[in-house]
Design an enzyme around this catalytic site. Structure first.
Site, PDB file in Angstrom:
ATOM      1  N   HIS A 126      21.927 -15.413 -35.779  1.00  0.00           N
ATOM      2  CA  HIS A 126      21.160 -16.628 -36.068  1.00  0.00           C
ATOM      3  C   HIS A 126      19.835 -16.688 -35.311  1.00  0.00           C
ATOM      4  CE1 HIS A 126      23.177 -18.383 -32.404  1.00  0.00           C
ATOM      5  NE2 HIS A 126      22.003 -18.980 -32.298  1.00  0.00           N
ATOM      6  N   ASP A 156      28.112 -13.346 -36.259  1.00  0.00           N
ATOM      7  CA  ASP A 156      26.882 -13.756 -35.581  1.00  0.00           C
ATOM      8  C   ASP A 156      26.357 -12.662 -34.644  1.00  0.00           C
ATOM      9  OD1 ASP A 156      24.768 -15.463 -35.150  1.00  0.00           O
ATOM     10  OD2 ASP A 156      25.744 -16.593 -33.549  1.00  0.00           O
ATOM     11  N   SER A 229      21.217 -18.327 -26.654  1.00  0.00           N
ATOM     12  CA  SER A 229      21.918 -17.604 -27.715  1.00  0.00           C
ATOM     13  C   SER A 229      21.528 -16.130 -27.718  1.00  0.00           C
ATOM     14  CB  SER A 229      21.586 -18.215 -29.076  1.00  0.00           C
ATOM     15  OG  SER A 229      22.142 -19.491 -29.195  1.00  0.00           O
TER      16      SER A 229
END
EC number: 3.4.21.107
Length: 481
Positions: A126, A156, A229
Site C-alpha cells: 500500500h 501487503d 508502514s
C-alpha cells in the site's frame, strides 16, 4: 512536659543515627536494600542503543508521487446511461451526473528496509500502490529512484529495486521463534521523520484480522503511525522479525495496537515476487465456516476448534481427495487448524503440486485425507433464484423447492426460503437462503425437511451468496409440539 518530650525525641533520633552509622548486624541488613533493588531493575531494562546503531542505516524512507490525472466519474445511479441522464436533466432533477474530474497530484511517505547490498528493498504494497514516482532516501541523505519489482496486495508486501552497490543489509530473523512478552523495536519514518525508533513488547501472535485472510499478524504495543508502514520490526538480537503494516485506531494515530507481517511469510512472498513478479498460492477448493460451541456440540466435539467444510468446489483438489460437506479439518500436515481463518493461511503458503495430509473429523471419527495442493484461481461464483409459492413449517420458515432453472443457476438442489421468522430467524436463517441439507440429508421437499425436525435440534446446511454455512437450530418443547 514539653521539655521531656523534646529530650525523648532527641534521644530517639540519636539512637536511630547510632544504629545506622554503627557497624553491626542491623546496619549490614538495612543499608544495601535500596541500591541493590534499583540495580536489578535497571539491569532488566532493554538497551536499544547498539541495535539502532547497527541497523538504523539499513532502514530507508520511501517518498511516492501520484501524478495529477483526469478520471471518469460514474453516474449517480448504477446502469444509468447518457440518454436517461439527459431526461432527468431536462426536467430539472438535481441529480449529479457522470463526467470527468481532475484529481490533483498526491504525495505520500512510508518506510522500507534493505535486504541485499545491490538495492533490493522490502516495504508494504500500500506504500507504493499506483505510484508514478518512487524516491528512496538513505540515512546518509543519498536519494535513488525506485522501481517496483512486484506487489502482493493480499499480504501487503512489495519489493522495490534501486541502482546502488555496497548498501547496508539488515539481518533477517525468524518470526516463528517470537514469544508473547518479548521486547521488540521499530525503526521507520512516521509523519516523514526519518529513522524514528520506538519500542514495546509482542502482545499476541498469529492475530487474525477480518480484512486479511492470508496474514497471521504479530500484534505489538510498539508506537506505529502513518509513515511507519513498510518499516522493520526487530527482536533484541537486531534481526528483522516483521514488517509494520497496520494499526487499530479510532483517531488516526497510535492507540496501543499495531500489527506486523511475520518475516517468515514476507520472505516467501518476496522470493516469488523477485522470481516471477507475482505470487501463486496453494488451493484446496473448499468453502469453510468458523466453528461455534453450538456447532461443535452438534458435531459431537468438545471444543470449537477447526474449519467446518460447507461446500466442495467441482473439480477441485478437495473433491478429488474425497472431502465432504460437514467434514471438520483440524490439521494440515503437522500444523493445527485452530479456526477457519488459519486454514487459508496454511494452504496459501504451500506451492501448487505439493502433497499434504488433512486430518479430518467425520462422523465423530478422526481420519487422514491425502490431498494434492492446486493453484488458487479465485472464488467460485454461484447465485440463487427468486419466486412465489410457499409452504409453512414449524421452523418458522416459508419454503418451496427450487425450480430446475434455479437449481442450475445456484448449482445445487434444495429448498428456497421465502420468509424467515421465529426460531429460524433467531438462528440466522434469512429470506433468499437455500436449505441444502438437514442433519446431513439432502432435502428436496418440505417433507424431507420435516422428517429431520423430530429431535431436539436440527443442523441445516444453508447456501447463501454462493457460499455455504451450517446453522444449528435447537427446538423448544412447545415448538416441537
Amino acid at each position: 512536659m514539653t521539655k521531656n518530650l523534646q529530650i525523648s525525641a532527641l534521644a530517639a533520633a540519636l539512637s536511630a543515627a547510632l544504629i545506622v552509622s554503627t557497624p553491626g548486624a542491623f546496619a549490614a541488613e538495612a543499608a544495601p536494600t535500596t541500591p541493590t533493588s534499583a540495580t536489578q531493575v535497571q539491569a532488566q531494562l532493554p538497551d536499544f542503543v547498539k541495535l539502532v546503531e547497527e541497523n538504523g542505516p539499513g532502514v530507508v524512507n520511501i517518498a511516492v508521487v501520484k501524478n495529477a490525472r483526469v478520471v471518469e466519474m460514474p453516474f449517480a445511479f448504477p446502469g444509468m446511461d447518457e440518454r436517461q441522464a439527459e431526461i432527468f436533466r431536462h426536467f430539472g432533477f438535481p441529480i449529479p451526473f457522470g463526467g470527468q474530474q481532475e484529481i490533483p497530484e498526491q504525495r505520500g511517505t512510508g518506510s522500507g528496509f534493505i535486504i541485499s547490498a545491490d538495492g533490493l528493498i522490502m516495504t508494504n504494497a500500500h506504500v507504493v500502490d499506483e505510484a508514478d514516482e518512487i524516491i528512496v532516501r538513505l540515512t546518509d541523505k543519498r536519494e535513488f529512484k525506485g522501481k517496483v519489482l512486484g506487489t502482493d496486495k493480499q499480504t501487503d508486501i512489495a519489493v522495490v529495486k534501486i541502482e546502488a552497490k555496497d548498501l547496508p543489509v539488515l539481518k533477517i530473523g525468524r518470526s516463528n521463534d517470537l514469544k508473547v512478552g518479548e521486547w521488540v523495536a521499530a525503526i521507520g519514518s512516521p509523519f516523514g521523520l526519518d529513522n524514528t525508533v520506538t519500542s514495546g513488547i509482542v502482545s499476541a501472535l498469529s492475530r487474525n484480522l477480518p480484512s486479511d485472510q492470508y496474514v497471521p499478524f504479530i500484534q505489538t504495543d510498539v508506537a506505529v503511525n502513518p509513515g511507519n508502514s513498510g518499516g522493520p520490526l526487530f527482536n533484541m538480537k537486531g534481526e528483522v522479525v516483521g514488517i509494520n503494516s497496520q494499526i487499530f485506531s479510532t483517531s488516526g494515530g497510535f492507540m496501543g495496537l499495531s500489527f506486523a507481517i511475520p518475516i517468515d511469510l514476507a520472505m516467501q512472498i518476496k522470493d516469488q515476487l523477485v522470481q516471477n513478479g507475482k505470487v501463486t498460492r496453494g488451493y484446496v477448493g473448499v468453502y469453510i465456516q468458523e466453528l461455534t460451541q453450538e456447532l461443535a456440540d452438534s458435531f459431537g466435539l468438545g471444543t470449537p476448534q477447526g474449519a467446518l467444510v460447507t461446500k466442495i468446489e467441482k473439480g477441485s483438489p478437495a473433491e478429488k481427495a474425497g472431502l465432504r460437506e460437514g467434514d471438520i479439518i483440524t490439521k494440515l500436515g503437522d500444523k493445527k487448524v485452530t479456526s477457519s481463518v488459519s486454514l487459508p493461511m496454511l494452504v496459501s503458503a504451500m506451492r501448487p503440486g505439493d502433497k499434504a495430509e488433512l486430518t479430518v473429523i467425520r462422523d465423530k471419527k478422526e481420519i487422514v485425507v491425502p490431498v494434492t495442493i492446486g493453484t488458487n484461481s479465485g472464488d467460485a461464483v454461484a447465485s440463487d433464484g427468486a419466486a412465489a409459492n410457499a409452504g409453512a413449517h414449524q421452523l418458522g420458515v416459508q419454503i418451496r423447492p427450487l425450480t430446475d432453472e434455479e437449481s442450475r443457476s445456484a448449482d445445487t438442489t434444495g429448498l428456497l426460503v421465502m420468509k424467515s421468522s421465529g426460531l429460524a430467524a433467531k438462528s440466522g436463517i434469512r429470506t433468499g437462503d437455500i436449505i441444502v441439507s438437514a442433519n446431513g440429508k439432502l432435502v428436496k421437499s418440505v417433507e424431507d425437511l420435516r422428517a429431520q425436525c423430530t429431535k431436539d435440534q436440527v443442523l441445516l446446511l444453508v447456501q447463501r451468496d454462493g457460499g455455504r454455512i451450517f446453522v444449528p437450530i435447537r427446538f423448544k418443547d412447545e415448538a416441537k409440539k
